[in-house]
Design an enzyme around this catalytic site. Structure first.
Site, PDB file in Angstrom:
ATOM      1  N   ASP A 167      -9.781  65.922  30.227  1.00 58.42           N
ATOM      2  CA  ASP A 167      -9.459  67.311  29.866  1.00 58.42           C
ATOM      3  C   ASP A 167      -9.784  68.265  31.018  1.00 58.42           C
ATOM      4  OD1 ASP A 167      -8.165  67.886  27.507  1.00 58.42           O
ATOM      5  OD2 ASP A 167      -9.965  67.622  26.265  1.00 58.42           O
ATOM      6  N   LYS A 224      -1.744  63.200  19.900  1.00 59.89           N
ATOM      7  CA  LYS A 224      -2.210  62.602  21.156  1.00 59.89           C
ATOM      8  C   LYS A 224      -2.180  61.073  21.066  1.00 59.89           C
ATOM      9  CE  LYS A 224      -4.886  66.738  22.109  1.00 59.89           C
ATOM     10  NZ  LYS A 224      -6.169  67.446  21.981  1.00 59.89           N
ATOM     11  N   GLN A 237     -12.272  66.506  20.784  1.00 58.49           N
ATOM     12  CA  GLN A 237     -11.385  67.484  20.166  1.00 58.49           C
ATOM     13  C   GLN A 237     -12.189  68.730  19.758  1.00 58.49           C
ATOM     14  OE1 GLN A 237      -7.954  67.247  19.850  1.00 58.49           O
ATOM     15  NE2 GLN A 237      -8.144  69.380  19.219  1.00 58.49           N
TER      16      GLN A 237
END
Ligand code: NDP
Length: 283
Positions: free
Chosen positions: A120, A53, A97
């Site tokens: 997200d 990422k 994460q």
């Protein structure tokens, strides 16, 4: 004739280039998009995902802020960190994460993220907005699937779409996005009897069950678009999807490979959401 392969890696590079142009324009207005990556503990797989990422951010001119915390971090400490990132004007997106260590209340942590920075798309506010057709920042994996369908020229409106899997991060939001695009949608899960009879009706089949090669050629309608979200590790260490790729690609109209399909698009959509969020926060 074999299926058209939707090359997620190539499409992801193209979308990253577009995001680079967009972030360059924002930077000229004094706003460099920034993504904070919160990684708790030292899970090697999570570290690999975060590095991927970070690389995508660099390529698109997005700043990444490394927020690594020790495995012993408490829920309260992590909530404090999220609060700090929510208030940091350089940060336009916050990624936590997963998985978090078991002692941490993951729901509380994810729900603490400011919905304006929820790149997200996992907060209940973001998911509720998606349900109501007003998505601000939508979950990256299903967004990537939709972009793949769109750019491959797969017709969606009026078609029957079947989604296998009903998780909150893939299956359910994918079904909502297909509905928003005027598909007739069926969601299947582990209690669905006669799964093959349902999937055979699909013009668009999205597979997100996490079961290696469970979708065999006889489960697919000839000419269907098959989007394989699954990432499964085989005993020999190789990766495969939820779809029996070789056999299904001889029958489908379009297919995504694993690796090199939905995975790279997911990372790219995270960058896309960060740039969008920066544009919105910059006014
Ligand atoms: P979950 O385990 O949260 O959900 C799996 C879903 O599949 C559940 O709804 C489950 O049903 C359903 N399911 C399981 N077995 C069957 C079966 N035999 N028949 C029908 N339905 C079944 O997984 P995720 O949604 O998080 O992820 C799914 C897959 O996608 C995984 O392989 C994951 O690694 C991958 N993934 C890939 C991403 C990418 O970027 N490419 C991103 C995110 C995930 P039930 O609800 O009844 O248990």
């Amino acid at each position: 004739m074999g299926a058209i392969i939707i090359d997620g890696a190539a499409m992801a590079r193209q979308v990253l280039d577009e995001q680079k142009a967009a972030s360059g324009q924002l930077a000229q207005r004094g706003c460099v998009p920034g993504l904070a990556m919160v990684l708790v503990g030292d899970d090697p797989a999570s570290a690999v995902y975060v590095r991927g990422k970070e690389r995508a951010c660099r390529e698109a001119g997005v700043l990444s802020f490394d927020a690594r915390l020790p495995a012993a971090t408490t829920t309260a400490e992590l909530l404090q960190k999220i609060d700090a990132l929510n208030g940091d004007a350089r940060v336009h997106g916050i990624l936590v994460q997963l998985p978090l260590p078991e002692h941490i209340d993951a729901v509380a942590v994810l729900q603490r993220i400011d919905p304006a920075k929820d790149v997200d798309g996992f907060t209940w506010r973001s998911l509720g907005a998606l349900l109501d057709g007003h998505a601000l920042l939508a979950p990256c994996t299903p967004s990537g699937c939709m972009l793949m369908l769109e750019r491959a020229g797969v017709p969606v409106a009026g078609r029957h779409a079947v989604v296998v899997g009903r998780s909150s991060i893939v299956g359910k939001p994918a079904a909502l996005m297909l509905l928003e695009r005027n598909a007739t949608v069926t969601i299947c899960h582990s209690h669905t009897p006669e799964l093959a009879a349902v999937t055979r009706e699909a013009d668009i089949l999205i597979c997100a069950a996490g079961k290696p090669r469970m979708v065999t050629a006889d489960m697919v309608k000839p000419g269907a678009a098959v989007i394989d979200v699954g990432i499964n590790r085989l005993p020999d260490g190789k990766l495969c999807g939820d779809v029996d790729y070789d056999a299904v690609s001889a029958r489908a109209g379009w297919i995504t490979p694993v690796p090199g399909g939905v995975g790279p698009m997911t990372v790219t959509m995270l960058v896309h959401n960060t740039v969008q969020s920066a544009a919105r926060l910059a006014g």
